[in-house]
Design a protein around this motif. Structure first.
Motif, short mmCIF file in Angstrom:
data_model
loop_
_atom_site.label_atom_id
_atom_site.label_comp_id
_atom_site.label_asym_id
_atom_site.label_seq_id
_atom_site.Cartn_x
_atom_site.Cartn_y
_atom_site.Cartn_z
N GLN A 100 4.46 4.25 -6.69
CA GLN A 100 4.94 2.98 -7.26
C GLN A 100 5.70 3.20 -8.57
OE1 GLN A 100 1.27 0.69 -7.52
NE2 GLN A 100 1.48 -0.10 -5.43
N SER A 101 5.31 4.22 -9.32
CA SER A 101 5.98 4.45 -10.61
C SER A 101 7.44 4.89 -10.40
CB SER A 101 5.22 5.50 -11.43
OG SER A 101 5.41 6.78 -10.85
N ASN B 113 -5.80 -1.19 0.52
CA ASN B 113 -6.78 -0.14 0.84
C ASN B 113 -6.34 1.19 0.27
OD1 ASN B 113 -8.51 -1.79 2.18
ND2 ASN B 113 -8.08 -1.01 4.23
N SER B 114 -5.03 1.39 0.19
CA SER B 114 -4.54 2.67 -0.34
C SER B 114 -5.10 2.93 -1.74
CB SER B 114 -3.01 2.66 -0.40
OG SER B 114 -2.48 2.49 0.88
N MET B 115 -5.20 1.86 -2.54
CA MET B 115 -5.70 2.03 -3.91
C MET B 115 -7.18 2.40 -3.92
SD MET B 115 -3.25 1.60 -6.08
CE MET B 115 -3.56 0.82 -7.63
N THR C 173 -8.17 9.52 -5.25
CA THR C 173 -6.92 10.04 -4.69
C THR C 173 -5.93 8.91 -4.34
OG1 THR C 173 -8.23 11.79 -3.73
CG2 THR C 173 -5.97 11.57 -2.93
N GLY C 174 -6.45 7.89 -3.66
CA GLY C 174 -5.56 6.82 -3.19
C GLY C 174 -4.86 6.14 -4.34
N ALA C 175 -5.60 5.83 -5.38
CA ALA C 175 -5.00 5.15 -6.54
C ALA C 175 -3.99 6.07 -7.22
CB ALA C 175 -6.09 4.74 -7.52
N ALA C 176 -4.37 7.35 -7.38
CA ALA C 176 -3.45 8.28 -8.06
C ALA C 176 -2.14 8.40 -7.27
CB ALA C 176 -4.12 9.65 -8.19
N LEU C 177 -2.25 8.54 -5.97
CA LEU C 177 -1.06 8.76 -5.14
C LEU C 177 -0.21 7.48 -5.05
CD1 LEU C 177 0.42 10.70 -3.26
CD2 LEU C 177 -1.21 10.14 -1.46
N GLY D 160 0.83 -1.20 0.00
CA GLY D 160 0.00 0.00 0.00
C GLY D 160 0.87 1.24 0.00
N LEU D 161 0.25 2.38 0.31
CA LEU D 161 1.00 3.64 0.24
C LEU D 161 2.17 3.65 1.23
CD1 LEU D 161 1.25 6.47 -0.98
CD2 LEU D 161 -0.21 7.29 0.88
#
Ligand SMILES: Cc1cc2nc3c(=O)[nH]c(=O)nc-3n(C[C@H](O)[C@H](O)[C@H](O)COP(=O)(O)OP(=O)(O)OC[C@H]3O[C@@H](n4cnc5c(N)ncnc54)[C@H](O)[C@@H]3O)c2cc1C
Length: 488
Positions: free
Chosen positions: A135-136, A38-40, A126-130, A10-11
């Motif tokens: 990750q990138s 859950n972050s996603m 937001t979670g997915a974007a962040l 996760g994040l």
């Protein structure tokens, strides 16, 4: 190079990996793929006092009030002062939070915040974007996906590694490291109604408890008031930002459920969840009325997609059927402000950890921020660790014990009834009595199937919640203790 094992993608885990990848040998162990966490799923955003009219002191005051002053003040100060700097750094590196037409960052409002301070990205994604952004940037990390951490290894008092199982080959392996980091998230799947990803099953808390790490504040589980509810089941979260934008909670007669409550629809989550549950128990249906929100579909594309997927006719009715469900755990593996647990070389970051920042109730959108801050503090501490000699331990043989465990659905039903939105001392005792015949504490995780392990871990977490709630003989924050036994 120091070897660092991070459990969870996760994040919190990914951000820590991004900070350590150039100086340490980082292995990321995760149950599913990079997409499972859950972050996603996080929708509303991330809180930070970056607006010129706002301040860390005001953010701290809101955090403490939501947490019922059960928070650790130093952890709150660390969150509200370090957090904005980390967000600024992410923005400098290209993280695209949403802006207004005038080019200013667009700050949203959520329950119990005294200021518009919720940064969001890609609307309500937001979670997915962040998480994807972080990750990138992971270029030098060794990934072990589809790998479940089973047991932590402890030698001479320090944590030295983790036993894992590849879910595809079923092969068991011991991984050793100088720092072992739990970033496994919370325990939402203890409850039948939850916003959480399917991989979030209390594993980190259970693993830490099994090797004797301190665990704290487990009584405090946050129930989110608004999960999309269809035919008694839940299908994801309806973000609080929608209420922040003017939606109101109503019943089938358009009665405004929160009308008489201070802060109305934006009261703290536990207050809203209890009101909704009480109203539901009087035989009413629960809805979120979105008629006051212009451009709903553009502003909340993620929620819109979910509603369309489940054929909810919200465009014509302007209503979304909702009910409360398990969302977040404030308690977890006890850490200091550097994410160090009570066991040397074992760290915990993000939701699995309890550093005291959330107190008895988390302020909305503070958890993504805590993922960044706790990961940054762990990175600083891990970088300063003296290199140690770590030998590769063998997997000690353990006597086989036949598992005696409840069915998952039965465990979840009992947890919802006795550990849910409203608890009673008698109910907590009834739950512990019900749990006591099961042998989840004696079992060796590596001898269990994946399903059995999930149930054993959730039983252990449930017992920690029930015991902590029993020991907290008053309502505090998200933990609401009533004298009478709840009806089925
Ligand atoms: C629907 C939803 C919406 C939310 N919205 C917001 C929001 O708007 N703002 C906010 O601040 N917070 C929000 N939250 C809370 C926030 O998303 C989480 O608290 C936070 O993302 C937790 O991050 P984490 O990195 O600690 O854990 P997670 O993101 O949950 O990641 C845990 C990782 O560990 C892995 N894992 C678990 N067990 C094992 C094991 N045994 N072995 C290997 N891997 C394992 C999981 O698969 C996962 O990859 C939301 C939560 C949900 C569920």
């Amino acid at each position: 190079m120091k070897k660092v094992l991070i459990i969870g993608a996760g994040l919190a885990g990914c951000y820590l990996a991004s900070l350590l990848q150039d100086t340490c040998h980082v292995t990321m162990i995760t149950k599913g793929t990079q997409a499972d966490s859950n972050s996603m799923l996080a929708q509303g955003g991330i809180a930070a006092s970056l607006d010129p009219g706002d301040s860390p002191a005001e953010h701290a005051a809101d955090t403490l009030a939501a947490g019922q002053y059960h928070n650790r003040q130093t952890a709150v100060n660390q969150l509200v002062t370090t957090g904005p700097k980390l967000i600024q750094r992410l923005i400098t590196h290209g993280m695209a939070f949403d802006h207004q037409a005038n080019g200013q960052l667009d700050f949203g409002l959520e329950g119990a915040h005294s200021h518009h301070r919720i940064l969001h990205a890609n609307g309500d994604r937001t979670g997915a974007a962040l998480t994807k952004f972080v990750q990138s940037h992971l270029n030098h990390v060794h990934w072990q996906p589809h790998t479940t951490a089973l047991e932590l290894q402890r030698q001479n008092g320090i944590c030295t590694g983790v036993i894992v199982r590849n879910q595809r080959t079923h092969q068991i392996e011991i991984l050793s490291g100088e720092a072992i980091v739990l970033a496994t998230g919370g325990l939402g799947n203890l409850f039948p109604l939850t916003t959480n990803d399917a991989t979030i099953t209390g594993d980190g808390i259970a693993m830490a408890a099994r090797i004797g790490a301190a665990i704290s504040d487990m009584a405090f589980v946050q129930f989110h008031p608004t999960l999309l509810s269809l035919h008694g089941r839940c299908y994801g979260l309806i973000t609080e930002a929608i209420r922040g934008s003017g939606a109101i909670l109503v019943d089938e007669n358009d009665h405004r459920i929160m009308a008489d409550v201070l802060q109305k629809d934006l009261a703290p989550r536990d207050v809203v969840a209890r009101h909704l549950k009480a109203w539901q128990q009087r035989g009413h249906q629960l809805f979120l009325d979105i008629s006051a929100i212009p451009n709903f579909t553009q502003r909340f594309p993620g929620v819109t997609e979910n509603l369309d997927r489940h054929h909810v006719p919200f465009r014509s009715t302007h209503r979304i059927p909702i009910q409360p469900g398990a969302h977040f755990v404030m308690g977890g593996v006890t850490t200091d402000l550097s994410a160090q647990t009570s066991i040397p070389h074992l760290f915990a970051i993000g939701e699995v950890a309890c550093n005291g920042v959330h107190g008895a109730n988390r302020l909305a959108s503070n958890s993504l921020l805590d993922c960044l801050v706790s990961a940054k503090k762990a990175a600083d501490k891990i970088q300063a660790l003296q290199p140690t000699e770590i030998g590769k331990a063998a997997v000690a043989a353990k006597p086989a014990i036949t598992p005696h465990l409840p069915e998952l659905a039965d465990l979840q039903a009992h947890a919802w009834r006795y550990l849910g939105v409203v608890r009673t001392p008698a109910g907590l005792k009834a739950f512990l009595d019900w749990l006591s015949p099961f042998n989840y504490r004696q079992l060796s995780p590596r001898q269990l199937t994946a399903d059995q392990l999930t149930i054993a871990n959730l039983c252990l977490c449930a017992s920690l919640i029930a015991k902590a709630a029993f020991a907290e003989p008053k309502s505090l924050g998200a933990h609401y203790l009533e004298e009478t036994v709840p009806s089925r």
